[in-house]
Design an enzyme around this catalytic site. Structure first.
Site: not given
Length: 429
Positions: A198, A298, A322
């Site tokens: 992240y 992603k 997700h």
């Protein structure tokens, strides 16, 4: 007195179950009027206008929770056990989608839109499920997806998962939101581990994490790009009210804080937000210039972004919503996969996740063009239910189902899986 009432309630439950079974049973015709149960069952049958076909002769959920992972028939057997063992707030965080959870449900229901087209009279006495990704060979295309906060489900957390991955020979990806360092997870896995990032609001912080991960020996970096805003996790908000504990008992620095994520250790996080709302394609270019690790993006769901991935020189694309935790757009992730595949045309590997619960789901994603398939919530169910043996059994079940599906479809190896083996409602995909 209370014990007696409980006993009577149990007898009533058993009686209701028996009446339901009798009402559905072809043996009912032989029952005659011999006892009250037969009379009650006949009355039930008279009230049925049409019975389902096929009849369901066994419950879809176990009457008794499994007490040993070896007793699991499918991955769903682990979820109710985890629910009884994992603190309510922790379980709710994992189980939640956002808003109306339309996407969460679509991730499962969308698999039903794709049907398999089996090929016959092919030798599948020996099946090879192995794949190669970036030069490394794996026994299976099923990957343990990056999930945050594994210690919420088992004290060993990500270390436990890494040991399970090692035992089963599966690739696992460590989440930046995990409670264990990349160095410790690699040591526990005793082999290759990928890392999911992240980015935070600070490109410099991200680069420091990247340098640490590369130095530790991770060959692949996954950058998650779908967490760029807030989210309303209604299931989490409601279920955590049932958790009597004080949150500071687990989250001494605040829920989701950088201090809970040891891969930030030693980095000045002053003023840094863990969200990455300011991330652009320029950041991807900077990362490309910063590291020699392979880079996977992603969270890609559209052909336009897939093309940009190619334009910016990424090494792989991970199609994912997700698990329904980013936006409540309504499309299942499996429905997004074909348009990404059309653009990439085999130029880079494609990973897929979101809603995978069966080996046949893995096969469908592979037939639609995925090179590997990641699984998330099911192994967390196993982790919360039984720790390492639970994770191992979940992955074993998925691998067994996938191999069986390959045999049923006439595919003796991964290369034999192709688009002609799948059909979508309304036409070929």
């Amino acid at each position: 007195m209370s014990n007696s009432n409980n006993h009577d309630d149990g007898k009533d439950d058993q009686r209701r179950q028996l009446l339901t079974w009798l009402a559905a049973s072809p043996l009912l015709a032989l029952a005659g009027n011999q006892n009250a149960f037969a009379d009650d069952a006949k009355e039930l049958v008279r009230n049925f206008t049409k019975r389902p076909d096929p009849m369901i002769w066994a419950p879809n959920t176990p009457l008794d929770l499994i007490s040993n992972p070896k007793d699991a028939i499918n991955v769903f057997d682990f979820e109710p056990v985890a629910f009884t063992k994992v603190p309510r707030a922790h379980f709710a965080y994992m189980a939640s989608g956002i808003d109306d959870e339309v996407t969460l449900r679509a991730n499962r229901s969308s698999f039903l839109k794709y049907q398999l087209r089996p090929r016959r009279l092919r030798d599948v006495s020996q099946v090879d499920t192995s794949i190669t990704l970036f030069g490394s060979k794996w026994k299976s295309p099923i990957i343990i997806a990056p999930t945050g906060g594994n210690k919420a489900y088992d004290p060993g957390g990500e270390i436990t998962v890494a040991k399970a991955a090692r035992a089963g020979g599966f690739l696992n990806i460590l989440s930046n939101a995990g409670g264990s360092t990349i160095e410790d997870v690699i040591a526990a896995r005793q082999g290759e581990v990928w890392f999911q990032l992240y980015a935070t609001s600070s490109p410099e912080v991200a680069k420091q994490v990247i340098r640490r991960v590369e130095k530790a020996g991770a060959p692949v970096l996954e950058i998650t790009v779908d967490r760029n805003g807030g989210r309303n996790q209604e299931t989490f908000a409601r279920l955590k009210k049932l958790d009597p504990r004080n949150c500071v008992g687990c989250h001494t620095h605040g829920f989701g804080s950088a201090q809970e994520r040891p891969n930030y250790d030693g980095i000045d996080m002053t003023g840094v937000k863990l969200s990455s709302s300011n991330m652009t394609w320029e950041f991807i270019k900077q990362v490309r210039d910063t590291t020699k690790m392979k880079i996977i993006i992603k969270g890609i769901l559209t052909e336009e972004d897939a093309q940009l991935c190619l334009d910016y020189g990424v090494d792989g694309i991970h199609v994912s919503n997700h698990g329904g935790r980013s936006e409540d757009g309504g499309r299942g992730a499996i429905e997004c996969l074909p348009e990404v595949v059309r653009v990439t045309k085999g130029k880079v590997p494609i990973l897929f996740d979101s809603g995978v619960r069966r080996g046949s789901d893995v096969f469908k994603a592979m037939a639609l063009g995925a090179n590997a398939v990641c699984v998330g919530r099911p192994y967390l169910w196993g982790l919360g239910a039984f720790g390492q043996p639970g994770v191992e059994r979940v992955m074993e079940i998925l691998q067994t189902e996938f191999k069986s599906t390959m045999q049923q479809m006439g595919a003796a190896n991964i290369a034999a899986i192709n688009a002609a083996m799948i059909y979508k409602e309304g036409g070929f995909s």
